[in-house]
Design an enzyme around this catalytic site. Structure first.
Site, PDB file in Angstrom:
ATOM      1  CG  ASN A   1      -0.209  -0.063   2.510  1.00  0.00           C
ATOM      2  OD1 ASN A   1       0.490   0.875   2.876  1.00  0.00           O
ATOM      3  ND2 ASN A   1      -0.321  -1.179   3.216  1.00  0.00           N
TER       4      ASN A   1
ATOM      5  N   PRO B   1      -3.173 -11.689  10.465  1.00  0.00           N
ATOM      6  CG  PRO B   1      -1.216 -12.118  11.659  1.00  0.00           C
ATOM      7  CD  PRO B   1      -1.855 -12.306  10.317  1.00  0.00           C
TER       8      PRO B   1
ATOM      9  CG  PHE C   1      -2.111   5.643  13.406  1.00  0.00           C
ATOM     10  CD1 PHE C   1      -1.431   5.628  14.612  1.00  0.00           C
ATOM     11  CD2 PHE C   1      -2.006   6.754  12.583  1.00  0.00           C
ATOM     12  CE1 PHE C   1      -0.655   6.703  14.997  1.00  0.00           C
ATOM     13  CE2 PHE C   1      -1.228   7.838  12.952  1.00  0.00           C
ATOM     14  CZ  PHE C   1      -0.550   7.834  14.161  1.00  0.00           C
TER      15      PHE C   1
END
Ligand code: CTP
Length: 246
Positions: free
Chosen positions: A56, A152, A174
């Site tokens: 990302n 996870p 966050f």
């Protein structure tokens, strides 16, 4: 840890940066002096085959700035970083990982901390069957089919641990959102089970040197307006220190 001769056990000299970090923290008079903090930062890379991966747009700039600000405030800081191009912050022990599962392992190994700050943009999914060899475009027109499994949830797992539940470990999450920031950040705080969640608009800040944050806790929300990432990191660290004291 591992030694050059192949032995494993007590007696290995700690890394110089780890020693420096510990000494600095011991001698510090800052608001987080004596505190041990783990910060995660950056993206994770999830392999498809030996040459390709899924990732990302996180740059690690905000997470690394938080690690630096926490060290400035006197904490001894372990930074678990995904693949980034930003340099390791001075005075911080940085552990480099690639995947979400490696990040989880590094976090678990350091979990005797007082504070956990999950600033990393951990990949939610990884490829189910990573190819051992490069997937070839063989001219048959057949497209590769990727299937995924869920990674996870590092933050949620840490927040469920006994030390987090009994208040010995303070967890900060966050949220990188593209829209409806306050709504998503508020819901995410409850879902992850953390006392403090920091929201930001991912596409407005990925890779840049500035950001804007919204802090959500049980009392409500508070905006840290647009500023440089290190300035925001220092404000966030001050807010965390204030909450710990309270
Ligand atoms: N996080 C984590 N492990 C994961 C996914 C996320 O530790 N596998 C942490 C991030 O470091 C961050 C928080 O969880 O502190 C929120 O991450 P985000 O990707 O925004 O949330 P998601 O759980 O992916 O939720 P959604 O898909 O609804 O945005």
């Amino acid at each position: 840890g591992d030694m050059a001769c192949g032995e494993y056990g007590l007696g290995r000299l700690a890394e110089p940066t780890a020693i420096m970090t510990a000494i600095t923290a011991m001698l510090s008079t800052g608001p987080l002096s004596g505190k041990h903090i783990i910060v995660t930062s950056g993206p994770t890379h999830e392999p498809i085959d030996p040459v390709r991966y899924i990732a990302n747009r996180s740059s690690g700039k905000q997470g690394h700035a938080i690690a630096k600000a926490a060290a400035e405030a006197g904490a001894s800081v372990v930074l678990v970083s995904g693949p980034v191009t930003v340099p390791d912050p001075a005075g911080v022990q940085t552990i480099h990982v690639e995947t979400a599962r490696q990040m989880l392992e590094a976090v678990e190994a350091a979990l005797s901390a007082d504070i956990f700050i999950g600033a990393a943009a951990v990949a939610d999914w990884r490829v189910a069957d990573v190819a051992g060899q490069k997937i070839k475009k063989d001219g048959s027109g057949q497209l590769p089919q990727l299937s995924f499994v869920e990674n996870p949830d590092i933050l949620a797992g840490v927040a469920q641990s006994a030390r987090a539940q009994n208040g010995a470990l303070y967890c900060v999450g966050f949220a990188a959102e593209s829209h409806d920031l306050l709504k998503h950040a508020t819901a995410k705080r409850e879902r992850k089970g953390v006392p403090l969640l920091v929201g930001n608009i991912g596409p407005a800040t990925f890779g840049l040197d500035d950001n804007a944050l919204v802090l959500v806790d049980a009392q409500g929300s508070q905006e840290l307006p647009h500023a440089g990432k290190l300035i925001l990191a220092r404000q966030l660290v001050a807010e965390i220190a204030r909450r710990l004291k309270a």
